[in-house]
Design an enzyme around this catalytic site. Structure first.
Site, PDB file in Angstrom:
ATOM      1  N   MET A   6       0.862  -1.134  -0.235  1.00 19.49           N
ATOM      2  CA  MET A   6       0.025   0.085   0.018  1.00 19.49           C
ATOM      3  C   MET A   6       0.891   1.264   0.100  1.00 19.49           C
ATOM      4  O   MET A   6       1.750   1.396   1.002  1.00 19.49           O
ATOM      5  CB  MET A   6      -0.930  -0.037   1.241  1.00 19.49           C
ATOM      6  CG  MET A   6      -2.126  -1.037   0.972  1.00 19.49           C
ATOM      7  SD  MET A   6      -3.436  -0.942   2.434  1.00 19.49           S
ATOM      8  CE  MET A   6      -2.424  -1.633   3.793  1.00 19.49           C
ATOM      9  N   ALA A   7       0.650   2.009  -1.228  1.00 22.36           N
ATOM     10  CA  ALA A   7       1.676   3.212  -1.247  1.00 22.36           C
ATOM     11  C   ALA A   7       1.263   4.200   0.009  1.00 22.36           C
ATOM     12  O   ALA A   7       0.332   4.255   0.265  1.00 22.36           O
ATOM     13  CB  ALA A   7       1.231   3.999  -2.595  1.00 22.36           C
ATOM     14  N   CYS A 103      -2.967  -1.379 -10.451  1.00 24.41           N
ATOM     15  CA  CYS A 103      -3.228  -0.196  -9.945  1.00 24.41           C
ATOM     16  C   CYS A 103      -4.071   0.429 -11.084  1.00 24.41           C
ATOM     17  O   CYS A 103      -4.079   0.339 -12.147  1.00 24.41           O
ATOM     18  CB  CYS A 103      -1.890   0.643 -10.424  1.00 24.41           C
ATOM     19  SG  CYS A 103      -2.020   2.406  -9.820  1.00 24.41           S
ATOM     20  N   GLY A 230      -5.182  -5.784   2.812  1.00 18.92           N
ATOM     21  CA  GLY A 230      -4.687  -4.420   2.703  1.00 18.92           C
ATOM     22  C   GLY A 230      -5.468  -3.550   3.862  1.00 18.92           C
ATOM     23  O   GLY A 230      -5.211  -3.511   4.886  1.00 18.92           O
ATOM     24  N   ARG A 231      -6.563  -2.994   3.438  1.00 18.68           N
ATOM     25  CA  ARG A 231      -7.247  -1.998   3.997  1.00 18.68           C
ATOM     26  C   ARG A 231      -7.779  -2.306   5.377  1.00 18.68           C
ATOM     27  O   ARG A 231      -7.802  -1.732   6.504  1.00 18.68           O
ATOM     28  CB  ARG A 231      -8.534  -1.451   3.342  1.00 18.68           C
ATOM     29  CG  ARG A 231      -8.298  -0.689   2.017  1.00 18.68           C
ATOM     30  CD  ARG A 231      -9.374  -0.400   1.264  1.00 18.68           C
ATOM     31  NE  ARG A 231     -10.036  -1.718   0.692  1.00 18.68           N
ATOM     32  CZ  ARG A 231     -11.089  -2.024   0.194  1.00 18.68           C
ATOM     33  NH1 ARG A 231     -11.729  -0.974   0.021  1.00 18.68           N
ATOM     34  NH2 ARG A 231     -11.353  -3.070  -0.237  1.00 18.68           N
TER      35      ARG A 231
HETATM   36  C1  FMN Z   1      -3.803   3.489   0.366  1.00 15.50           C
HETATM   37  C2  FMN Z   1      -3.669   2.332  -0.427  1.00 15.50           C
HETATM   38  C3  FMN Z   1      -2.544   2.044  -1.481  1.00 15.50           C
HETATM   39  C4  FMN Z   1      -2.496   0.986  -2.220  1.00 15.50           C
HETATM   40  N1  FMN Z   1      -1.152   0.889  -2.749  1.00 15.50           N
HETATM   41  C5  FMN Z   1      -0.822  -0.199  -3.643  1.00 15.50           C
HETATM   42  C6  FMN Z   1       0.272  -0.409  -4.417  1.00 15.50           C
HETATM   43  O1  FMN Z   1       1.220   0.349  -4.416  1.00 15.50           O
HETATM   44  N2  FMN Z   1       0.362  -1.500  -5.117  1.00 15.50           N
HETATM   45  C7  FMN Z   1      -0.623  -2.440  -5.223  1.00 15.50           C
HETATM   46  O2  FMN Z   1      -0.449  -3.363  -5.656  1.00 15.50           O
HETATM   47  N3  FMN Z   1      -1.719  -2.343  -4.562  1.00 15.50           N
HETATM   48  C8  FMN Z   1      -1.935  -1.248  -3.739  1.00 15.50           C
HETATM   49  N4  FMN Z   1      -3.210  -0.980  -3.123  1.00 15.50           N
HETATM   50  C9  FMN Z   1      -4.338  -1.947  -3.140  1.00 15.50           C
HETATM   51  C10 FMN Z   1      -4.060  -3.214  -2.018  1.00 15.50           C
HETATM   52  O3  FMN Z   1      -2.704  -3.818  -2.240  1.00 15.50           O
HETATM   53  C11 FMN Z   1      -5.304  -4.066  -2.185  1.00 15.50           C
HETATM   54  O4  FMN Z   1      -5.104  -4.776  -3.457  1.00 15.50           O
HETATM   55  C12 FMN Z   1      -6.616  -3.549  -2.254  1.00 15.50           C
HETATM   56  O5  FMN Z   1      -6.798  -2.607  -1.125  1.00 15.50           O
HETATM   57  C13 FMN Z   1      -7.571  -4.693  -1.846  1.00 15.50           C
HETATM   58  O6  FMN Z   1      -7.436  -5.417  -0.678  1.00 15.50           O
HETATM   59  P1  FMN Z   1      -8.017  -5.006   0.599  1.00 15.50           P
HETATM   60  O7  FMN Z   1      -9.337  -5.194   0.286  1.00 15.50           O
HETATM   61  O8  FMN Z   1      -7.491  -6.124   1.670  1.00 15.50           O
HETATM   62  O9  FMN Z   1      -7.898  -3.593   0.916  1.00 15.50           O
HETATM   63  C14 FMN Z   1      -3.251  -0.030  -2.209  1.00 15.50           C
HETATM   64  C15 FMN Z   1      -4.568   0.305  -1.371  1.00 15.50           C
HETATM   65  C16 FMN Z   1      -4.590   1.224  -0.729  1.00 15.50           C
HETATM   66  C17 FMN Z   1      -5.867   1.258   0.174  1.00 15.50           C
END
Ligand code: FMN
Length: 384
Positions: A6-7, A103, A230-231
């Site tokens: 997560m960026a 992305c 992630g979140r």
């Molecule tokens: C703040 C934020 C930054 C993210 N940055 C990236 C990233 O740099 N690379 C990536 O593959 N996914 C990124 N994601 C997506 C997450 O890795 C993940 O795929 C997405 O949030 C869905 O999973 P979750 O429902 O568990 O959050 C980001 C998500 C969030 C919320």
């Protein structure tokens, strides 16, 4: 169990925090319990790395306790991605490289990057092959992370899985949403199951895991080899302890003696300790001023649902020293029970679907992409 890249979030401090939490309370590590935790870095760009961009290099910081250095790389040009993988393995001691093909951010997809790229099957294959070849020279596995596709009419995940497998990728992580969905709606776990049935390499399921029980449900529903979270762990790094415990067996209570009504849930006092630890780790890695500034964005996630007055929240959002943070947090009632209404509910980015996905002119005209070169931006940091 994988901490999703997560960026702006999964820097060295946060990865360490989650890994510390992922160790079970009885001293067993998550690994010893049979569940392996992987904590992936923020996305860095391959061109930035190859060209020695200062911001990119500054992001490649690891904690001294980090035994498996796992980096997510963004790239659209096979040569840059191959060279960047080589640099990560030979100069940074990286043990795992994940490639970002998920992305949905317009400025990325507009150039054919991120979730737009798998549409060009040939280009995807060439990027993966270059990365895998570089990784293989160092015994480093390369994985890919992607979404279902651009939209429901332009799905890419099954082909992407096949191409990842043919290219020698070690695993594929699938976020069960399309790019046009952004973070809206619900992740489609059926697509993860479909991918599991379609490929022989391990599939890691991603999307909408808010609690450890969701992770177990996802694995049962999809047959995935692991989960990417992630979140769900924003403001709740202890989710990794819950995940480790859930995969190891029945969930261990967190503070059973103090709060019999809320077994397994941290009190506000416990949350406060985790907040201080997080801030302390950030300051250690970035210096106190920047560390405190970085910490501010996490405050509302940690306090979500807890009673904390507007004035206090406002002061916390401006905190600039660890001592101030400590003093402000002392104003919270340590015995306050965890707000159970927050359990299982979404946190972090959600939003609504996009009207369309920005793509390069004519991008959807063919699916091959032989000779296609997507423009790669060295300073891209927007993530997934
Ligand atoms: C703040 C934020 C930054 C993210 N940055 C990236 C990233 O740099 N690379 C990536 O593959 N996914 C990124 N994601 C997506 C997450 O890795 C993940 O795929 C997405 O949030 C869905 O999973 P979750 O429902 O568990 O959050 C980001 C998500 C969030 C919320």
């Amino acid at each position: 169990m994988v901490l999703a890249p997560m960026a702006g979030i999964t820097n060295a401090a946060y990865r360490r925090l989650c890994a510390e939490q992922g160790a079970l309370r009885d001293g067993c590590s998550a690994t010893a319990s049979g569940t392996t935790g992987l904590y992936v870095s923020e996305m860095i760009t391959s061109r930035g790395l190859v060209e020695g961009d200062a911001t990119t290099k500054a992001m490649l910081v690891f904690d001294e306790t980090e035994q498996v250095r796992s980096v997510q790389l963004y790239g659209t040009d096979p040569s840059y991605v191959g060279r960047a993988t080589e640099i990560l393995c030979s100069e940074y001691g990286v043990a795992h490289v994940d490639l970002n093909f998920g992305c949905p951010v317009p400025k990325v997809t507009r150039k054919g990057g991120g979730a737009a790229l798998p549409w060009k099957r040939n280009l995807l294959g060439r990027i993966l092959e270059q990365a895998v070849a570089a990784g293989e020279r160092h015994g480093v596995p390369v994985t890919m992370k992607t979404r279902k596709g651009i939209d429901e009419d332009h799905l890419t995940f099954l082909d992407a899985g096949r191409i990842a497998q043919e290219s020698g990728a070690a695993a594929i992580a699938l976020h069960g949403r399309t790019a046009i969905q952004g973070y809206s709606g619900r992740a489609d776990w059926d697509s993860i199951a479909e991918l599991v049935a379609h490929v022989d390499i391990p599939v890691l399921g991603n999307g909408d895991i808010w609690e450890a029980a969701d992770a177990i449900r996802m694995v049962e529903h999809t047959g995935a080899a692991g989960v990417v979270v992630g979140r769900g762990c924003l403001g709740r790094p202890w989710l990794f302890r819950d995940l480790a415990a859930a995969f190891a067996g029945p969930v261990e209570p967190f503070e059973p003696a103090a709060h019999p009504s809320s077994p397994g849930l941290p009190t506000l006092g416990e949350v406060r300790r985790v907040m201080l630890r997080h801030a302390e780790l950030l300051c250690r890695h970035m210096g106190e001023e920047r560390g405190c500034k970085e910490f501010r964005k996490h405050v509302s996630w940690y306090l979500k649902g807890f009673p904390a007055g507007g004035t206090l929240r406002h002061s916390l959002a401006l905190v600039s020293t660890l001592a101030d943070l400590d003093a402000l947090l002392a104003g919270l009632d340590p015995d306050e029970a965890f707000p159970e209404a927050e359990l299982g509910t979404p946190r972090g980015r959600q939003g609504s679907p996009r009207r369309k996905v920005a793509l390069p002119e004519g991008w959807l005209d063919d699916t091959d992409g032989t000779g296609a070169v997507a423009v790669e931006d060295a300073g891209e940091t927007s993530g997934g």
